[in-house]
Design a protein around this motif. Structure first.
Motif, PDB file in Angstrom:
ATOM      1  N   HIS A  28       0.824  -1.210   0.000  1.00  0.00           N
ATOM      2  CA  HIS A  28       0.000   0.000   0.000  1.00  0.00           C
ATOM      3  C   HIS A  28       0.857   1.259   0.000  1.00  0.00           C
ATOM      4  N   ASN A  29       1.981   1.224   0.693  1.00  0.00           N
ATOM      5  CA  ASN A  29       2.864   2.390   0.745  1.00  0.00           C
ATOM      6  C   ASN A  29       3.461   2.708  -0.618  1.00  0.00           C
ATOM      7  N   ILE A  30       3.954   1.683  -1.321  1.00  0.00           N
ATOM      8  CA  ILE A  30       4.558   1.969  -2.624  1.00  0.00           C
ATOM      9  C   ILE A  30       3.494   2.323  -3.667  1.00  0.00           C
ATOM     10  N   LEU A  31       2.282   1.773  -3.504  1.00  0.00           N
ATOM     11  CA  LEU A  31       1.189   2.176  -4.401  1.00  0.00           C
ATOM     12  C   LEU A  31       0.833   3.646  -4.200  1.00  0.00           C
ATOM     13  N   SER A  32       0.880   4.101  -2.965  1.00  0.00           N
ATOM     14  CA  SER A  32       0.534   5.501  -2.677  1.00  0.00           C
ATOM     15  C   SER A  32       1.636   6.469  -3.079  1.00  0.00           C
ATOM     16  N   LEU A  33       2.868   5.967  -3.206  1.00  0.00           N
ATOM     17  CA  LEU A  33       4.003   6.839  -3.523  1.00  0.00           C
ATOM     18  C   LEU A  33       4.351   6.885  -5.009  1.00  0.00           C
ATOM     19  N   GLU A  34       3.875   5.930  -5.785  1.00  0.00           N
ATOM     20  CA  GLU A  34       4.367   5.808  -7.161  1.00  0.00           C
ATOM     21  C   GLU A  34       4.078   7.031  -8.028  1.00  0.00           C
ATOM     22  N   ASP A  35       2.931   7.688  -7.827  1.00  0.00           N
ATOM     23  CA  ASP A  35       2.590   8.851  -8.644  1.00  0.00           C
ATOM     24  C   ASP A  35       3.585   9.993  -8.464  1.00  0.00           C
ATOM     25  N   LYS A  36       4.198  10.053  -7.299  1.00  0.00           N
ATOM     26  CA  LYS A  36       5.149  11.124  -6.986  1.00  0.00           C
ATOM     27  C   LYS A  36       6.352  11.095  -7.923  1.00  0.00           C
ATOM     28  N   TYR A  37       6.715   9.920  -8.412  1.00  0.00           N
ATOM     29  CA  TYR A  37       7.932   9.761  -9.213  1.00  0.00           C
ATOM     30  C   TYR A  37       7.649   9.577 -10.699  1.00  0.00           C
ATOM     31  N   LEU A  79      15.521   2.516 -13.346  1.00  0.00           N
ATOM     32  CA  LEU A  79      15.710   3.643 -12.445  1.00  0.00           C
ATOM     33  C   LEU A  79      16.418   4.786 -13.156  1.00  0.00           C
ATOM     34  N   SER A  80      17.412   4.471 -13.969  1.00  0.00           N
ATOM     35  CA  SER A  80      18.114   5.522 -14.705  1.00  0.00           C
ATOM     36  C   SER A  80      17.188   6.194 -15.723  1.00  0.00           C
ATOM     37  N   MET A  81      16.278   5.433 -16.331  1.00  0.00           N
ATOM     38  CA  MET A  81      15.310   6.023 -17.255  1.00  0.00           C
ATOM     39  C   MET A  81      14.311   6.905 -16.512  1.00  0.00           C
ATOM     40  N   ASN A  82      13.977   6.534 -15.284  1.00  0.00           N
ATOM     41  CA  ASN A  82      13.104   7.376 -14.465  1.00  0.00           C
ATOM     42  C   ASN A  82      13.764   8.728 -14.212  1.00  0.00           C
ATOM     43  N   TYR A  83      15.060   8.710 -13.880  1.00  0.00           N
ATOM     44  CA  TYR A  83      15.786   9.965 -13.669  1.00  0.00           C
ATOM     45  C   TYR A  83      15.788  10.809 -14.946  1.00  0.00           C
ATOM     46  N   LEU A  84      16.067  10.147 -16.082  1.00  0.00           N
ATOM     47  CA  LEU A  84      16.144  10.877 -17.351  1.00  0.00           C
ATOM     48  C   LEU A  84      14.817  11.531 -17.689  1.00  0.00           C
ATOM     49  N   ASP A  85      13.716  10.782 -17.560  1.00  0.00           N
ATOM     50  CA  ASP A  85      12.405  11.326 -17.914  1.00  0.00           C
ATOM     51  C   ASP A  85      11.959  12.413 -16.943  1.00  0.00           C
ATOM     52  N   ARG A  86      12.255  12.256 -15.675  1.00  0.00           N
ATOM     53  CA  ARG A  86      11.892  13.291 -14.698  1.00  0.00           C
ATOM     54  C   ARG A  86      12.667  14.576 -14.939  1.00  0.00           C
ATOM     55  N   PRO A 199       4.032   2.668 -12.518  1.00  0.00           N
ATOM     56  CA  PRO A 199       4.880   1.482 -12.371  1.00  0.00           C
ATOM     57  C   PRO A 199       4.116   0.223 -12.001  1.00  0.00           C
ATOM     58  N   SER A 200       3.099   0.337 -11.146  1.00  0.00           N
ATOM     59  CA  SER A 200       2.339  -0.842 -10.731  1.00  0.00           C
ATOM     60  C   SER A 200       1.621  -1.485 -11.911  1.00  0.00           C
ATOM     61  N   MET A 201       1.118  -0.649 -12.842  1.00  0.00           N
ATOM     62  CA  MET A 201       0.419  -1.193 -14.006  1.00  0.00           C
ATOM     63  C   MET A 201       1.395  -1.872 -14.961  1.00  0.00           C
ATOM     64  N   ILE A 202       2.576  -1.283 -15.151  1.00  0.00           N
ATOM     65  CA  ILE A 202       3.582  -1.899 -16.012  1.00  0.00           C
ATOM     66  C   ILE A 202       4.036  -3.228 -15.417  1.00  0.00           C
ATOM     67  N   ALA A 203       4.228  -3.247 -14.087  1.00  0.00           N
ATOM     68  CA  ALA A 203       4.634  -4.498 -13.427  1.00  0.00           C
ATOM     69  C   ALA A 203       3.569  -5.568 -13.582  1.00  0.00           C
ATOM     70  N   ALA A 204       2.302  -5.207 -13.333  1.00  0.00           N
ATOM     71  CA  ALA A 204       1.211  -6.177 -13.450  1.00  0.00           C
ATOM     72  C   ALA A 204       1.056  -6.641 -14.898  1.00  0.00           C
ATOM     73  N   GLY A 205       1.158  -5.703 -15.841  1.00  0.00           N
ATOM     74  CA  GLY A 205       1.059  -6.063 -17.248  1.00  0.00           C
ATOM     75  C   GLY A 205       2.204  -6.966 -17.690  1.00  0.00           C
ATOM     76  N   SER A 206       3.392  -6.720 -17.160  1.00  0.00           N
ATOM     77  CA  SER A 206       4.557  -7.541 -17.504  1.00  0.00           C
ATOM     78  C   SER A 206       4.425  -8.945 -16.934  1.00  0.00           C
ATOM     79  N   VAL A 207       3.945  -9.046 -15.712  1.00  0.00           N
ATOM     80  CA  VAL A 207       3.715 -10.368 -15.115  1.00  0.00           C
ATOM     81  C   VAL A 207       2.642 -11.112 -15.901  1.00  0.00           C
ATOM     82  N   GLY A 208       1.569 -10.400 -16.254  1.00  0.00           N
ATOM     83  CA  GLY A 208       0.503 -11.019 -17.038  1.00  0.00           C
ATOM     84  C   GLY A 208       0.999 -11.490 -18.394  1.00  0.00           C
ATOM     85  N   ALA A 209       1.814 -10.651 -19.053  1.00  0.00           N
ATOM     86  CA  ALA A 209       2.359 -11.016 -20.361  1.00  0.00           C
ATOM     87  C   ALA A 209       3.311 -12.204 -20.247  1.00  0.00           C
TER      88      ALA A 209
END
Length: 295
Positions: A28-37, A79-86, A199-209
């Motif tokens: 729940h904590n990481i779900l609530s924080l993901e939008d921040k990044y 993580l490096s791509m997150n820095y670049l895009d931000r 990130p949570s949707m990409i992770a879930a989609g990747s696991v599903g795929a």
């Protein structure tokens, strides 16, 4: 009796902590924080005046190749791509500094996630020495300042273990799915269209795929699995389905492009071999194509 220390010869890996994986408060904590990044997916229109989408993809592919060749931890590249895009979401950057920015993002991400981080000297070599050590150091301080030193970003990798442990899969099967999901996450990081997904949707989609790809008996997406992923992440089923389909389509397109490229290389190699009795072994590519679009 001789005492042998092997700690320097192999990396120590942290064991999986069941408290962190099975305690719902962590999820729940990481779900609530993901939008921040999350970066601004419209920064090409709203912020950048020189950098285009194809330039970002070329630099991302180069960054992935560097991380892969240096056998970096799976978390380093996303993580490096997150820095670049931000960074690109807030600072208008000329194309001549895009590769420098990519190198700095890998430099910092590896410091956070690697036992033996990437060295500045290695990164300079991977840029064909098109940047200097001083430029790397100066850009590092600029990026840290603009990101306000907030570097522990939430990425899709933070959710993969959380999802897998809640799907109650066998250990061996879970490990196989994890490896496939990690590959899909890296693929998503190179493609601009996935910047709009949390990130949570990409992770879930990747696991599903990954599960869908390993389950060759059914050509259709398993809605029972989507329901479980919905219960774990709280993401709407249709959003999960759409993300998974997009990942699978992107994978198919990339595999097709790779096959065409490999076919072209084989054809060129055959022609070259017929005119020469020997050839030089192909070396790891340096980002000359990245430099081409920047000048």
């Amino acid at each position: 009796m001789d005492l042998m220390c092997v700690e320097a010869e192999s990396h120590r890996r942290a064991y999986e902590d069941p408290v962190l994986l099975k305690d719902n408060r962590v999820l729940h904590n990481i779900l609530s924080l993901e939008d921040k990044y999350m970066p601004n997916p419209a920064y090409f229109k709203c912020v950048q005046t020189d950098i285009k989408r194809y330039m970002r993809k070329m630099v991302a592919q180069w960054m992935y190749e560097v991380c892969d060749e240096q056998k970096c931890e799976e978390e380093v590249f996303p993580l490096s791509m997150n820095y670049l895009d931000r960074f690109l979401s807030i600072i208008d950057t000329p194309r001549t500094r895009l590769q420098l920015l990519g190198a700095v993002c890998m430099f910092i991400a590896s410091k956070l996630k690697e036992t033996n981080p990437l060295t500045a000297e290695k990164l300079l070599i991977y840029t064909d020495n098109s940047i200097t050590l001083q430029e790397l150091m100066d850009m590092e301080l600029i990026l840290l300042n603009k990101l306000k030193w907030d570097l522990s970003a939430i990425t899709p990798h933070d959710f993969v273990e959380q999802i897998l442990c809640r799907l109650s899969l066998g250990k061996e099967k879970a490990e196989t799915i994890k490896k496939h999901a990690q590959a899909f996450i890296a693929l998503c990081a190179t493609d601009c269209q996935f910047m709009m997904y949390p990130p949570s949707m990409i992770a879930a989609g990747s696991v599903g795929a990954a599960i869908h790809g390993l389950n060759r008996t059914s050509p259709h997406i398993d809605y029972g699995l989507l329901e479980k992923l919905h219960q774990i992440t709280g993401i709407e089923i249709e959003c999960l389905r759409s993300c998974q389909e997009q990942i699978e389509q992107t994978l198919a397109l990339n595999l097709s492009n790779m096959a065409e490229t490999e076919s072209t290389k084989i054809d060129q190699h055959s022609r070259h071999s017929s005119s020469s009795s020997h050839h030089l072994k192909e070396q790891p590519t340096t980002p000359t194509d990245v430099q081409d679009v920047m000048f």
